[in-house]
Enzyme design. Structure first.
Site, PDB file in Angstrom:
ATOM      1  N   SER A  98      86.604 -49.660  30.059  1.00 24.84           N
ATOM      2  CA  SER A  98      85.798 -50.375  28.690  1.00 24.84           C
ATOM      3  C   SER A  98      85.816 -50.219  26.982  1.00 24.84           C
ATOM      4  CB  SER A  98      84.744 -48.678  28.713  1.00 24.84           C
ATOM      5  OG  SER A  98      85.670 -47.851  27.798  1.00 24.84           O
ATOM      6  N   LYS A 127      89.630 -48.336  19.625  1.00 22.46           N
ATOM      7  CA  LYS A 127      88.627 -48.776  20.179  1.00 22.46           C
ATOM      8  C   LYS A 127      87.482 -47.459  19.091  1.00 22.46           C
ATOM      9  CE  LYS A 127      86.556 -47.273  24.889  1.00 22.46           C
ATOM     10  NZ  LYS A 127      86.821 -46.976  26.126  1.00 22.46           N
ATOM     11  N   SER A 160      89.530 -47.586  32.165  1.00 19.46           N
ATOM     12  CA  SER A 160      89.957 -47.964  30.840  1.00 19.46           C
ATOM     13  C   SER A 160      90.316 -48.640  29.256  1.00 19.46           C
ATOM     14  CB  SER A 160      88.641 -47.267  29.881  1.00 19.46           C
ATOM     15  OG  SER A 160      86.452 -47.120  30.439  1.00 19.46           O
TER      16      SER A 160
END
Lengths: 488, 97
Positions: free
Chosen positions: A156, A81, A180
């Site tokens: 997210s 990420k 997330s």
């Protein structure tokens, strides 16, 4: 489909590497080819690093040939990420603010994965500064769910979850502040684990809400999840909230045996708003656990409904302080036209941040401001104590809690963007564990309308082993984790 | 229901966010239901409940006071929007109009 190299699990690929059936270069090329073939539709990546990846793969092939591989992850292509600092590789947080930011050091987890010999193929898309539940708040573009390209992959860490679901990496690391990791794992049908707060170093994780943030893995099965946790967990002197306790071998509990275990089913997690298809899948999972010899009992966690409010005070408050560092002076976007320093702060932050980040900075600044602090921030911290005590009480008599990960399956792109509160409700079942600092996983738990349903298993602090044991037993008794999205 | 304009003005100033008029009006509309949602916390009696700031029981962790190398100046400045080695270059602090 399952025979495709890019769709293997880490433990399957590691075996092929050891037996010289494939090389790291071949695995890496397969993943890069897969990215070239499908990421135009999925849009999981902000940055792809093919040359660097192939060079790393060649390096790892030499290590493997010499028999010097130290980890089952050696030679395995992964992605990260874009919230984790990678030395020399652009790290954007999917924000215009950090669009051209190139870190000069690696996050501790990145360093650990590098030491284990993993091959980094790229950085994945996310909601800007990890604020969101769909990747629609990315400052660049929205990621699409590989199961249905008209729906969101969750957030997210939606780029990470979509990439692992679609075969564009064997492992990704994400971050989980209010769900997330677990929520996007649920929406894309992969395994996503949020460890105990302090179990995995946050050094080099770009901060959102420091008392809640935790790094964790996305994988295609529970065994791979345990292997990833073995690599990234442990004490780090660079993180002052790091827990200094030995890390067990997380694969040890993967026996398939959960006879006699006591599982709690909180009635507050089956409220209005949970889709019938999601509830049916979780009720079926309950029966499966009973078949496996566990007992499942309904419990009450009476403060569950207050968790969302508490979170949306505490997380933005911490964010408003953490994001004060983006001032256009040391790094990041800077409004060059501003006439002086103070006006430059205002215009840099207005132009550099997207709408949701600004909204949360406003909420947090409001909650911390003079006259409102007691009513909002202090009150929320006290309710956080009550939420944590709900968990403490359940874990006095139960081994774990099971629930849906999210009230719905993947929703349509654009469906919730106009209503921030409706979007926040996607995290209603994941947020409480962040408030309590306890670990949890989302694993594939069935399908509803052709879209994956996530089964959440929550454990007590440092209960990672038990969660994995339960998750593995369920996984081995079902076929959900073997499904791959129909993407060509 | 909308949030008072003065409240939005004040909070934006505290946060150093240079929101324009349209953005401020949108904030007035979007923040009101969110703050309203928080009101449910008032249902709970928390007078005797201690606050939780963080969940682990480590306090005041100290490291040994040992000299160790810091980042070279060139690396520290590599992402700076403005630099005049070995310093960050900033806009004028006073004036500028």
């Amino acid at each position: 489909m399952a025979a495709e190299l890019f769709n293997l699990t880490i433990h399957e690929a590691a075996e092929k590497l050891r037996s010289k059936e494939v090389s790291s270069r071949e695995l890496t090329q397969a993943v890069l080819d897969r990215i070239a073939a499908v990421d135009g539709k999925v849009k999981a990546f902000v940055t792809v690093t093919p040359d660097q990846a192939l060079a790393q793969a060649d390096e790892m092939d030499k290590v493997l040939a010499r028999g010097e591989a130290t980890s089952p992850l050696t030679g395995i292509p992964i992605n990260l990420k874009d919230v984790l600092s990678t030395k020399g590789v652009r790290t954007t947080c999917s924000s215009k603010m950090l669009e051209n930011f190139v870190p000069v050091f690696n996050a501790t987890v990145v360093e650990r994965l590098r030491q284990a010999g993993t091959v980094l193929v790229g950085k994945t898309n996310m909601d800007e500064f990890a604020m969101g539940s769909s990747t629609e708040n990315s400052g660049f573009f929205t990621t699409h769910n590989p199961w249905n390209l008209d729906t969101v992959p969750g957030g997210s860490s939606g780029g990470s979850s979509a990439s692992v679901a679609a075969g564009m990496g064997f492992l990704s690391l994400g971050s989980d502040t209010g769900g997330s990791i677990r929520q996007p794992a649920a929406l894309t049908g992969v395994v996503g684990f949020k460890p105990t707060y302090g179990r995995v170093s946050r050094f080099g994780l770009i901060a959102f809400a420091s008392s809640l943030d935790q790094v964790g893995p996305f994988t295609r099965d529970v065994t791979d999840c345990a292997l990833a946790l073995n690599t990234i967990s442990g004490f780090d002197k660079n993180d002052s909230t790091s827990i200094n306790l030995p890390v067990p071998d997380y694969t040890r509990g993967l026996t398939g045996d959960i006879k006699g275990m006591r599982l709690a089913l909180p009635k507050e997690y089956f409220v209005e708003g949970v889709e019938p298809g999601v509830e049916a899948a979780i009720r079926a999972a309950v029966r499966k656990f009973e078949e496996l010899g566990a007992t499942v009992e309904e419990v009450s966690m009476p403060h569950t409904k207050y968790a969302l409010s508490t979170y949306y005070i505490i997380a933005p408050s911490e964010a408003s302080a953490n994001l004060a560092r983006y001032d256009g002076v040391k790094y990041g976007y800077s409004d060059k036209k501003a006439p002086n320093l103070i006006e430059g702060y205002f215009s840099t932050r207005d132009e550099g941040f997207g709408p949701e980040v600004k909204r949360r900075i406003m909420i947090g600044t409001y909650a911390l401001s003079s006259g409102y602090y007691d009513a909002y921030y202090l009150k929320a911290q006290k309710v956080r104590t009550l939420i944590k005590s709900d968990f403490d009480k359940v874990f006095e008599t139960f081994d774990a809690i099971i629930s849906p990960t999210s009230p719905t399956v993947a929703f349509k792109i654009g469906e919730k963007t106009a209503d921030p509160l409706a979007m926040y409700l996607s995290d209603i079942f994941t947020i409480p564990a962040n408030m309590a600092g306890t670990p949890g996983v989302s694993i594939p738990g069935g399908f509803s309308d052709g879209l994956p349903v996530g089964l959440q298993i929550l454990g007590p602090a440092l209960g990672e082993e038990k969660i994995l044991q339960i998750a593995y037993a369920y996984e081995q008794a079902t076929e959900w984790h073997k499904q791959r999205p129909p993407l060509n | 229901m909308k949030l008072e304009r003065e409240v939005v003005d004040n909070v934006a100033t505290l946060a150093r966010l240079g929101l324009d008029d349209t953005e401020k009006e949108r904030m007035r509309e979007e923040l009101a239901p969110i703050l309203n949602y928080f009101e449910m916390l008032g249902e709970l009696d928390t007078d005797h409940i201690p606050p939780t700031a963080q969940v682990i029981t480590i306090h005041n962790l100290m490291r040994p006071d040992e000299a160790r190398p810091s980042l070279p100046v060139d690396e520290v400045l590599v992402n700076a929007p403005g630099r005049e080695d070995p310093f960050f270059r900033v806009r004028p602090v006073f004036g500028g109009h």
